[in-house]
Motif scaffolding. Sequence first.
Motif, PDB file in Angstrom:
ATOM      1  N   PRO A 110       0.818  -1.220   0.000  1.00 54.03           N
ATOM      2  CA  PRO A 110       0.000   0.000   0.000  1.00 54.03           C
ATOM      3  C   PRO A 110       0.851   1.269   0.000  1.00 54.03           C
ATOM      4  O   PRO A 110       2.043   1.233   0.304  1.00 54.03           O
ATOM      5  N   GLU A 111       0.222   2.378  -0.362  1.00 51.47           N
ATOM      6  CA  GLU A 111       0.839   3.695  -0.186  1.00 51.47           C
ATOM      7  C   GLU A 111       0.247   4.250   1.106  1.00 51.47           C
ATOM      8  O   GLU A 111      -0.948   4.534   1.173  1.00 51.47           O
ATOM      9  N   VAL A 112       1.064   4.366   2.143  1.00 48.55           N
ATOM     10  CA  VAL A 112       0.590   4.863   3.439  1.00 48.55           C
ATOM     11  C   VAL A 112       1.206   6.235   3.685  1.00 48.55           C
ATOM     12  O   VAL A 112       2.417   6.383   3.663  1.00 48.55           O
ATOM     13  N   THR A 162      -3.650   8.397   5.241  1.00 57.43           N
ATOM     14  CA  THR A 162      -4.388   7.634   4.222  1.00 57.43           C
ATOM     15  C   THR A 162      -3.675   6.317   3.935  1.00 57.43           C
ATOM     16  O   THR A 162      -2.455   6.202   4.065  1.00 57.43           O
ATOM     17  N   PHE A 163      -4.474   5.340   3.524  1.00 57.37           N
ATOM     18  CA  PHE A 163      -3.993   4.009   3.150  1.00 57.37           C
ATOM     19  C   PHE A 163      -4.582   3.743   1.774  1.00 57.37           C
ATOM     20  O   PHE A 163      -5.805   3.679   1.617  1.00 57.37           O
ATOM     21  N   VAL A 164      -3.720   3.676   0.762  1.00 58.68           N
ATOM     22  CA  VAL A 164      -4.196   3.494  -0.621  1.00 58.68           C
ATOM     23  C   VAL A 164      -3.714   2.137  -1.124  1.00 58.68           C
ATOM     24  O   VAL A 164      -2.515   1.859  -1.124  1.00 58.68           O
ATOM     25  N   HIS A 165      -4.668   1.295  -1.511  1.00 62.00           N
ATOM     26  CA  HIS A 165      -4.322  -0.064  -1.944  1.00 62.00           C
ATOM     27  C   HIS A 165      -5.397  -0.553  -2.912  1.00 62.00           C
ATOM     28  O   HIS A 165      -6.453   0.060  -3.053  1.00 62.00           O
ATOM     29  N   ASN A 192      -2.612  24.518  -7.935  1.00 67.83           N
ATOM     30  CA  ASN A 192      -1.665  23.754  -7.115  1.00 67.83           C
ATOM     31  C   ASN A 192      -0.970  22.714  -7.990  1.00 67.83           C
ATOM     32  O   ASN A 192      -1.574  22.166  -8.910  1.00 67.83           O
ATOM     33  N   SER A 193       0.293  22.430  -7.693  1.00 68.03           N
ATOM     34  CA  SER A 193       1.010  21.377  -8.428  1.00 68.03           C
ATOM     35  C   SER A 193       0.572  20.008  -7.914  1.00 68.03           C
ATOM     36  O   SER A 193      -0.094  19.908  -6.874  1.00 68.03           O
ATOM     37  N   ILE A 194       0.967  18.944  -8.638  1.00 71.28           N
ATOM     38  CA  ILE A 194       0.641  17.576  -8.204  1.00 71.28           C
ATOM     39  C   ILE A 194       1.208  17.330  -6.806  1.00 71.28           C
ATOM     40  O   ILE A 194       0.529  16.774  -5.935  1.00 71.28           O
ATOM     41  N   GLN A 195       2.459  17.780  -6.561  1.00 67.46           N
ATOM     42  CA  GLN A 195       3.084  17.593  -5.242  1.00 67.46           C
ATOM     43  C   GLN A 195       2.323  18.360  -4.156  1.00 67.46           C
ATOM     44  O   GLN A 195       2.120  17.841  -3.047  1.00 67.46           O
ATOM     45  N   ARG A 238      -3.733  16.815   0.571  1.00 62.36           N
ATOM     46  CA  ARG A 238      -4.715  15.745   0.722  1.00 62.36           C
ATOM     47  C   ARG A 238      -4.176  14.521   1.464  1.00 62.36           C
ATOM     48  O   ARG A 238      -4.879  13.531   1.619  1.00 62.36           O
ATOM     49  N   VAL A 239      -2.947  14.586   1.914  1.00 60.58           N
ATOM     50  CA  VAL A 239      -2.299  13.470   2.619  1.00 60.58           C
ATOM     51  C   VAL A 239      -2.353  12.206   1.747  1.00 60.58           C
ATOM     52  O   VAL A 239      -2.800  11.144   2.171  1.00 60.58           O
ATOM     53  N   LEU A 240      -1.911  12.361   0.483  1.00 66.00           N
ATOM     54  CA  LEU A 240      -1.869  11.254  -0.470  1.00 66.00           C
ATOM     55  C   LEU A 240      -0.523  11.297  -1.198  1.00 66.00           C
ATOM     56  O   LEU A 240       0.234  12.256  -1.068  1.00 66.00           O
ATOM     57  N   THR A 241      -0.232  10.261  -1.988  1.00 63.59           N
ATOM     58  CA  THR A 241       1.022  10.259  -2.749  1.00 63.59           C
ATOM     59  C   THR A 241       0.803  10.945  -4.101  1.00 63.59           C
ATOM     60  O   THR A 241      -0.322  10.972  -4.619  1.00 63.59           O
ATOM     61  N   PRO A 242       1.867  11.476  -4.709  1.00 67.01           N
ATOM     62  CA  PRO A 242       1.740  12.085  -6.043  1.00 67.01           C
ATOM     63  C   PRO A 242       1.174  11.100  -7.075  1.00 67.01           C
ATOM     64  O   PRO A 242       0.421  11.499  -7.968  1.00 67.01           O
TER      65      PRO A 242
END
Length: 758
Positions: free
Chosen positions: A275-277, A368-371, A680-683, A689-693
């Motif tokens: 996951p992306e945590v 966030t936990f993205v999977h 806003n940029s992607i970064q 949003r507390v997420l990965t690019p």
Amino acid sequence: MEITNDARQVLQFINQTQRSIFLTGKAGTGKTTLLRKIIQTTHKNTVVVAPTGIAALNAGGVTIHSMFQLPFGGFIPEFITGSSLSQHQKFETKNTLVKHFKMSGQKKAVMLNMELLIIDEVSMLRADLLDAIDFMLRKVRRKDIPFGGVQVLFIGDLLQLPPVVKNEEWQVLRNYYRGIFFFNAKVILEKPPLYIELSKIFRQTDDRFISVLNNLRNNTITQQDMMVLNDFVKPNFDIKANKGYITLTTHNAKADSINAESLEELEGKCYRYKPEVVGDFPEKIYPVEEVLQLKVGAQIMFIKNDLSPEKNYFNGKMGFIKSLSEAEIIVHFPEENKTIEVEKYEWKNIRYSVNENTKEIDEETMGTFVHYPIKLAWAITVHKSQGLTFDKAVLDVSQVFLPGQAYVALSRLRSLEGLILLKPIQMNGISNDQEVMQYAENKADEETIVTALQKETQQFILHYIKNSFDWEAITQDWRNHRFSYHTDAEKSEKSKQQKWAETQEQKVALLEEPAKKFRHQLDKLFHADDVNIPFIAERVKAAKDYFLPKWNEIMFDLLLKMEEIKRKKRVKEFYTELSELEEGTLKTILQLFKAVKMVEVLAEGKEINKENLTSNEIQNYRSILIENVEEHYKTINKALIDEVEESDFDPHHYTLKKKKTKEPKKSTVQETYELWQQHNSIQDIAKIRVLTPQTIQGHLAKLIEAKTISIEEVLPEDKINELAAAFEGYNKESLNTLKEQVGEKFTWGELRMFKASL
């Protein structure tokens, strides 16, 4: 899903009464869908909790223990000195909860502003834990009534997951409780919730199957029902030869073993996905296994519903892995002859806070936990299958079912046609809990619900409107503040403000008598034989027009004093006192606005909900007033400000944070789009949003595909031209082969975004 009559009644009870509700329903009756609808439409300050981390995550809330700062272990609902009443078990009491009571100002603010508490998966909630919640709410809110006056919505099916209590714990708790289910709590016996059951089943349509499930649920299963079920016994059924079936078993070890062995038997490379945590997301609440292992040909199922308009999958839908690469999973659904790329899902770990401008309860994303929302699906335990829907399942009932397990297992299926039993179901050991069956007799009939709704609505409206003009508590707060000056040191900064405090307290006190007279008027108007709502709406509006300018003046003077005080030294305690006064005064004014809106909505015959009770006046009142105060302060103190700004003054040292006004929840892609529109940029978006690019690039790909934004807005022209050359003649479903060809020249995100533009 359609809104049924009983679901609509629940929405009305939540929005226009103060009555606590126990909402239940058989499997597949739409409890989760209704929960989402309530959260989306209620005008009340709402907090969602659940007994476990996973349940809280799925409900979009927090755990009971974290919200109410409760220690783990049993709770004795008495004032007893000492925390341990058993040699081996630690118990908390009312004394120990008070003694060790440490709660942040933020948590207290949330509990003070809470109007609706939703407890999901209430079947797992123990009676002693519910009494602990009740005790904490009474204590913080200083109201010795059930839950401190908060309305509670209990949601769950008591015939599914039961509460867990150790035998040695029960030996002590049995002296205080008849049983461990939530309905045995002392607060429930003091004020029982209205028991409403959703009756329409959406999952099954076969009357014969529905009848068997109902009888199994109600402990009235007949020999005829058993014959119907045992028609589907196939002891020699070869699950490997019949793809698309999932085995439901009673033990974790067995389900894990079946999945591991089945994956091992497949040839080809095993891919591992992590996951992306981002931020704070504890391992113990991970919603899926951290490492997802897959091979081409693996049988998988989705564990979430597809949130996109395409609705490609639902919670429990089965499919097969068609192709894999390091950043791409392609799934095939044979029965529809359809292939999709699996998109990652975002789970949020939230905490609640109070918006300083509106006093509404906001959600703040901590992590966030993205999977990928999929898991291996050759087998699953009955316990973990709750909430899922299967078209085809094999029931391995070699072990004796616990009460309710047979019902849970069978009710996952859409129809009998998808059922395979490896052995005949035995009658012994599958009856449901008698205590639960007995409590089910409290279910309210239609007449009771209609009568209660009418009566409780009238009481709620009258109480709400009257309460909006009841200023005894805020008057007492100002009185207490004025008296506090007598004990203060004569030369302190606070002592210099005594005259100001006396003047303000007199202004507030002068409003009490006319407000009292108006409350008597309201009593007469609401208790008339023919209640004239349009006339009441006129009177409430006139009262607001009379009182609001006076409250505006009090609020303006208070904010002006805070603006002045925060620039002085050694005034932190005094500033905090003024902040507390500001909180109470602001709540008084905002409730006045809301009372006018509520009675207007009633007069117009509209529904009482969030949309109809929100106004720009409410949302922007404080922020506009603060702007006016700051401008006024600058005008009268320009020389002083210039002088202070040359010193080491920190203007934000005591300043309350201004938060954005609360808006209805948006989709995750929509949130990204709005931030993108703000340049806003992607970064930057990922950080906000507390997420990965990578996740944000996925959102942009969807926006490009929907033609909401263009590829030219995201990528430079030379990169687009290079991508166009790479994609020339490429028409495969998967991007994997193309990625192998281009190597590190393009990222997966760039390939996805360009593909979306085609």
